[in-house]
Scaffold this motif. Sequence first.
Motif, PDB file in Angstrom:
ATOM      1  N   PRO A 146       0.862  -1.235   0.020  1.00  0.00           N
ATOM      2  CA  PRO A 146      -0.054  -0.126   0.112  1.00  0.00           C
ATOM      3  C   PRO A 146       0.748   1.171  -0.078  1.00  0.00           C
ATOM      4  N   GLU A 147       2.043   1.069   0.523  1.00  0.00           N
ATOM      5  CA  GLU A 147       2.819   2.272   0.488  1.00  0.00           C
ATOM      6  C   GLU A 147       3.301   2.566  -0.997  1.00  0.00           C
ATOM      7  N   GLY A 148       3.460   1.512  -1.752  1.00  0.00           N
ATOM      8  CA  GLY A 148       3.773   1.871  -3.230  1.00  0.00           C
ATOM      9  C   GLY A 148       2.407   2.444  -3.990  1.00  0.00           C
ATOM     10  N   ILE A 149       1.203   1.981  -3.456  1.00  0.00           N
ATOM     11  CA  ILE A 149       0.167   2.617  -4.116  1.00  0.00           C
ATOM     12  C   ILE A 149       0.078   4.213  -3.563  1.00  0.00           C
ATOM     13  N   ALA A 150       0.368   4.486  -2.408  1.00  0.00           N
ATOM     14  CA  ALA A 150       0.363   5.992  -1.869  1.00  0.00           C
ATOM     15  C   ALA A 150       1.397   6.619  -2.603  1.00  0.00           C
ATOM     16  N   THR A 151       2.572   6.112  -2.902  1.00  0.00           N
ATOM     17  CA  THR A 151       3.519   6.976  -3.363  1.00  0.00           C
ATOM     18  C   THR A 151       3.269   7.311  -4.795  1.00  0.00           C
ATOM     19  N   PHE A 152       2.732   6.226  -5.546  1.00  0.00           N
ATOM     20  CA  PHE A 152       2.099   6.442  -7.069  1.00  0.00           C
ATOM     21  C   PHE A 152       1.227   7.855  -7.085  1.00  0.00           C
ATOM     22  N   ILE A 153       0.414   7.277  -6.244  1.00  0.00           N
ATOM     23  CA  ILE A 153      -0.858   8.604  -6.195  1.00  0.00           C
ATOM     24  C   ILE A 153      -0.358   9.956  -5.850  1.00  0.00           C
ATOM     25  N   SER A 154       0.513   9.999  -4.754  1.00  0.00           N
ATOM     26  CA  SER A 154       1.163  11.230  -4.689  1.00  0.00           C
ATOM     27  C   SER A 154       1.995  11.844  -5.919  1.00  0.00           C
ATOM     28  N   ALA A 155       2.603  11.090  -6.498  1.00  0.00           N
ATOM     29  CA  ALA A 155       3.278  11.611  -7.598  1.00  0.00           C
ATOM     30  C   ALA A 155       2.501  12.072  -8.888  1.00  0.00           C
ATOM     31  N   LEU A 156       1.264  11.420  -8.921  1.00  0.00           N
ATOM     32  CA  LEU A 156       0.387  11.772 -10.094  1.00  0.00           C
ATOM     33  C   LEU A 156      -0.173  13.339  -9.806  1.00  0.00           C
ATOM     34  N   LEU A 200      19.551  -9.802  -1.591  1.00  0.00           N
ATOM     35  CA  LEU A 200      18.651 -10.054  -2.313  1.00  0.00           C
ATOM     36  C   LEU A 200      17.234 -10.107  -1.537  1.00  0.00           C
ATOM     37  N   TRP A 201      17.352 -10.638  -0.396  1.00  0.00           N
ATOM     38  CA  TRP A 201      16.061 -10.635   0.326  1.00  0.00           C
ATOM     39  C   TRP A 201      15.599  -9.256   0.823  1.00  0.00           C
ATOM     40  N   SER A 202      16.655  -8.447   1.008  1.00  0.00           N
ATOM     41  CA  SER A 202      16.106  -7.002   1.076  1.00  0.00           C
ATOM     42  C   SER A 202      15.546  -6.184  -0.009  1.00  0.00           C
ATOM     43  N   ILE A 203      15.961  -6.605  -1.151  1.00  0.00           N
ATOM     44  CA  ILE A 203      15.651  -6.019  -2.321  1.00  0.00           C
ATOM     45  C   ILE A 203      14.090  -6.548  -2.762  1.00  0.00           C
ATOM     46  N   ILE A 204      13.929  -7.846  -2.442  1.00  0.00           N
ATOM     47  CA  ILE A 204      12.574  -8.351  -2.522  1.00  0.00           C
ATOM     48  C   ILE A 204      11.436  -7.705  -1.665  1.00  0.00           C
ATOM     49  N   SER A 205      12.027  -7.440  -0.591  1.00  0.00           N
ATOM     50  CA  SER A 205      10.896  -6.843   0.312  1.00  0.00           C
ATOM     51  C   SER A 205      10.442  -5.473  -0.290  1.00  0.00           C
ATOM     52  N   GLY A 206      11.551  -4.703  -0.826  1.00  0.00           N
ATOM     53  CA  GLY A 206      11.291  -3.347  -1.379  1.00  0.00           C
ATOM     54  C   GLY A 206      10.492  -3.321  -2.840  1.00  0.00           C
ATOM     55  N   LEU A 207      10.714  -4.443  -3.604  1.00  0.00           N
ATOM     56  CA  LEU A 207       9.813  -4.427  -4.752  1.00  0.00           C
ATOM     57  C   LEU A 207       8.311  -4.621  -4.923  1.00  0.00           C
ATOM     58  N   ALA A 208       7.998  -4.741  -3.481  1.00  0.00           N
ATOM     59  CA  ALA A 208       6.388  -4.567  -3.323  1.00  0.00           C
ATOM     60  C   ALA A 208       5.945  -3.397  -3.623  1.00  0.00           C
ATOM     61  N   GLU A 209       6.875  -2.124  -3.500  1.00  0.00           N
ATOM     62  CA  GLU A 209       6.344  -0.713  -3.889  1.00  0.00           C
ATOM     63  C   GLU A 209       6.079  -0.642  -5.176  1.00  0.00           C
ATOM     64  N   PRO A 210       6.883  -0.662  -6.138  1.00  0.00           N
ATOM     65  CA  PRO A 210       6.577  -0.659  -7.701  1.00  0.00           C
ATOM     66  C   PRO A 210       5.574  -1.622  -7.990  1.00  0.00           C
ATOM     67  N   LEU A 211       5.362  -2.789  -7.361  1.00  0.00           N
ATOM     68  CA  LEU A 211       4.284  -3.502  -7.627  1.00  0.00           C
ATOM     69  C   LEU A 211       3.082  -2.938  -7.285  1.00  0.00           C
ATOM     70  N   GLY A 212       3.052  -2.108  -6.160  1.00  0.00           N
ATOM     71  CA  GLY A 212       1.679  -1.383  -5.703  1.00  0.00           C
ATOM     72  C   GLY A 212       1.426  -0.334  -6.579  1.00  0.00           C
ATOM     73  N   ALA A 213       2.542   0.197  -7.241  1.00  0.00           N
ATOM     74  CA  ALA A 213       2.167   1.186  -8.626  1.00  0.00           C
ATOM     75  C   ALA A 213       1.599   0.517  -9.462  1.00  0.00           C
ATOM     76  N   ILE A 214       2.072  -0.797  -9.916  1.00  0.00           N
ATOM     77  CA  ILE A 214       1.612  -1.338 -10.989  1.00  0.00           C
ATOM     78  C   ILE A 214      -0.124  -1.491 -10.955  1.00  0.00           C
ATOM     79  N   VAL A 215      -0.365  -1.882  -9.742  1.00  0.00           N
ATOM     80  CA  VAL A 215      -1.688  -2.289  -9.567  1.00  0.00           C
ATOM     81  C   VAL A 215      -2.501  -0.939  -9.603  1.00  0.00           C
ATOM     82  N   ALA A 216      -1.691   0.230  -9.212  1.00  0.00           N
ATOM     83  CA  ALA A 216      -2.684   1.430  -9.230  1.00  0.00           C
ATOM     84  C   ALA A 216      -2.846   1.783 -10.593  1.00  0.00           C
ATOM     85  N   ILE A 217      -1.940   1.593 -11.465  1.00  0.00           N
ATOM     86  CA  ILE A 217      -1.961   1.893 -12.832  1.00  0.00           C
ATOM     87  C   ILE A 217      -3.062   1.019 -13.357  1.00  0.00           C
ATOM     88  N   LEU A 218      -3.127  -0.257 -13.293  1.00  0.00           N
ATOM     89  CA  LEU A 218      -4.262  -1.119 -13.827  1.00  0.00           C
ATOM     90  C   LEU A 218      -5.509  -0.833 -13.417  1.00  0.00           C
TER      91      LEU A 218
END
Length: 252
Positions: free
Chosen positions: A123-133, A173-191
Amino acid sequence: MTTIAGMGTGIGALLSLLPMARDARFLSGALGFSAGVMLYVSFLDLMPEAIAELGEAWGERPGQIYSVIAFFIGIAIIALIDFLVPENSNPHEYDHHVGDTHPSRSKRAGIMLALAIGIHNFPEGIATFISALDGMTIAIPIVVAIMLHNIPEGIAVSVPVYNATGSHRKAFLWSIISGLAEPLGAIVAILFLLPFWSPAINALLLAGVAGIMVYIAVDELLPGAESYGHHHTTISWLILGMALMALSILLV
């Protein structure tokens, strides 16, 4: 912008190699600063803008009412996610077994943390995406705040994984995986959000984002900062975060 915010976990993994990154005063200040940014932006930037936009769309009084409702819906969403994540692997509970030296238990703690943090980052990824719009003026402070608060989370993931495996690559790698959920949230927001976009929807989402960030600041960042035992450092950096956001908004 969302990817930059999410990659704070990767920065945390890299910083975990440095003694400074595990210093309690540093972590307390970083979390306090992020909380100050999030609280100030939420109450004195996002909410006033949401109220103004909804006032134009639906009238002043209904605009205020719907903004408040959206604010608390944002809180309810992130609180529900918090409730669904098991307490022993919840990044908001601050008992991460970072110092646990038992290899199998340490590795499991790191991996469970990575997954739990990923759930919270969505949800933080969705929030960041919305704020950037809504423009860079709003987006950049939010990106910086979320990235900073992701750094200790990256440290919390990487340290137990490294203790268990001896591999910096796996810890990173595991730290990066946890952070990738944010751009995934942005993709869901786009769709799912952009096809229905309107000024009123934008305003409702901004109010919801404000609720999400207030919850993160109060439930995660401030308790986390206080857990390191440097109360005045936390408060000082919280006020500094607010002051810098106030100054940046006044100068724009």
